[in-house]
Enzyme design. Sequence first.
Site, PDB file in Angstrom:
ATOM      1  CB  CYS A   1       2.436-112.957  -7.487  1.00 31.70           C
ATOM      2  SG  CYS A   1       4.008-112.992  -8.358  1.00 31.70           S
TER       3      CYS A   1
ATOM      4  NE  ARG B   1      -1.613-107.982  -3.709  1.00 28.63           N
ATOM      5  CZ  ARG B   1      -0.664-107.324  -4.387  1.00 28.63           C
ATOM      6  NH1 ARG B   1      -0.212-107.810  -5.517  1.00 28.63           N
ATOM      7  NH2 ARG B   1      -0.137-106.208  -3.907  1.00 28.63           N
TER       8      ARG B   1
ATOM      9  NE  ARG C   1       5.254-103.043  -6.372  1.00 35.87           N
ATOM     10  CZ  ARG C   1       4.619-103.921  -7.151  1.00 35.87           C
ATOM     11  NH1 ARG C   1       4.761-103.858  -8.463  1.00 35.87           N
ATOM     12  NH2 ARG C   1       3.850-104.850  -6.633  1.00 35.87           N
TER      13      ARG C   1
ATOM     14  CG  HIS D   1       4.774-108.804  -3.213  1.00 37.98           C
ATOM     15  ND1 HIS D   1       4.013-107.738  -2.768  1.00 37.98           N
ATOM     16  CD2 HIS D   1       4.423-108.987  -4.515  1.00 37.98           C
ATOM     17  CE1 HIS D   1       3.265-107.298  -3.758  1.00 37.98           C
ATOM     18  NE2 HIS D   1       3.483-108.028  -4.825  1.00 37.98           N
TER      19      HIS D   1
ATOM     20  CD  GLN E   1       0.694-111.662  -5.039  1.00 39.25           C
ATOM     21  OE1 GLN E   1       0.693-110.598  -5.656  1.00 39.25           O
ATOM     22  NE2 GLN E   1      -0.264-112.563  -5.205  1.00 39.25           N
TER      23      GLN E   1
ATOM     24  CG  ASP F   1       7.158-114.266  -9.072  1.00 38.12           C
ATOM     25  OD1 ASP F   1       6.615-113.730 -10.059  1.00 38.12           O
ATOM     26  OD2 ASP F   1       7.748-113.606  -8.176  1.00 38.12           O
TER      27      ASP F   1
HETATM   28  N1   CP Z   1       1.430-109.211  -8.191  1.00 36.91           N
HETATM   29  C1   CP Z   1       1.747-107.908  -8.219  1.00 36.91           C
HETATM   30  O1   CP Z   1       2.249-107.325  -7.260  1.00 36.91           O
HETATM   31  O2   CP Z   1       1.460-107.303  -9.401  1.00 36.91           O
HETATM   32  P1   CP Z   1       1.911-105.846  -9.810  1.00 36.91           P
HETATM   33  O3   CP Z   1       3.405-105.847  -9.938  1.00 36.91           O
HETATM   34  O4   CP Z   1       1.221-105.578 -11.125  1.00 36.91           O
HETATM   35  O5   CP Z   1       1.471-104.879  -8.749  1.00 36.91           O
HETATM   36  N1  NVA Z   2       9.121-111.338  -7.961  1.00 44.10           N
HETATM   37  C1  NVA Z   2       8.428-110.377  -8.787  1.00 44.10           C
HETATM   38  C2  NVA Z   2       7.060-110.119  -8.272  1.00 44.10           C
HETATM   39  C3  NVA Z   2       6.235-109.184  -9.107  1.00 44.10           C
HETATM   40  C4  NVA Z   2       4.880-108.935  -8.532  1.00 44.10           C
HETATM   41  C5  NVA Z   2       9.234-109.092  -8.834  1.00 44.10           C
HETATM   42  O1  NVA Z   2       9.742-108.654  -7.794  1.00 44.10           O
HETATM   43  O2  NVA Z   2       9.380-108.544  -9.924  1.00 44.10           O
END
Ligand code: CP
Ligand code: NVA
Length: 302
Positions: free
Chosen positions: A260, A288, A100, A127, A130, A221
């Site tokens: 998400c 997930r 990430r 993502h 997701q 989101d």
């Molecule tokens: N939806 C998601 O990716 O959640 P986190 O940021 O908690 O991993």
């Molecule tokens: N769009 C959000 C998703 C979090 C899971 C972010 O990138 O923060």
Amino acid sequence: MDHLLSIKDLSQEQLKELLSLAKKIKANPAEYRHALDGKSVVMLFEKPSLRTRVSFDIGINKLGGHCLYLDQQNGALGKREPVSDFAANISCWADAIVARTFLHSTIETLAEHGSVPVINALSDLYHPCQGLADFLTLSEQFDDVSQVKLAYVGDGNNVTHSLMYGAAILGATMTVLCPLGHFPDGQVVVEAQALAAKYGGKLILTSDVEQLTEQDAIYTDTWISMGDDTDLSEIKAKFQPYQVNKTMMKQAGANYFMHCLPAYREVEVTAEVVDGEGSLILQQAENRMHAQNAVLVTLLGQ
Ligand code: CP
Ligand code: NVA
């Protein structure tokens, strides 16, 4: 399939196979208890996470594998040594890297310079894990996902991008409703439109809330993603008409709500909707793990 960097890299067949494998693993976990025996996965996180971190850790464990979580406590990625060296070294010990990162290019560098599969656990652009979990969730509600009408409302972001690719590849209809200036990335729109044309999907982009009718599910989101330093007060008024609330759900005729998470109640969605009947948030969160396990079994399974 060598990596999972973006859903756009999958063919329709590969995407459907992943969803079908995820369903099999979910229904019959005991059959996959040894799928990752002897395999080690490094999880590298530049940003916070609840769902992604925990679902990968527990998921890998359920498949018989081992995982090691690396955060930024030992220094920021790329500071002590180049990301390319980091990738090459991790590949000496680990069988896969889950990452990430802030920049999508960091994930591409890991894939280019490492010699093991890399799984994108969220970048500024995409993502994919997701998106896979979300289409798994939709496929549990609807027999034929290609008939689903999914609307994404709010900020055009990494999650939107992965949903657009997924919907396009599965031949579904997706409406993306965003305030002006907050549409998804232009290049992603072009690519997703091309995939929709190839697979018989339909992608509609609009700023007009009135156009949101005849939908099966509404997805939203956060209005401000990780790494985006916009102040909520600067955008709140502009985004307010795009809040998902009972009135919008009714206008759209949508039975299902998706997010998400993390969700900000009374900001992008009202508590009444996110915690109400038809909210799929916990099914998405649970899925997930099953979707990611399907990716891990496909990339590493024996
Ligand atoms: N939806 C998601 O990716 O959640 P986190 O940021 O908690 O991993
Ligand atoms: N769009 C959000 C998703 C979090 C899971 C972010 O990138 O923060």
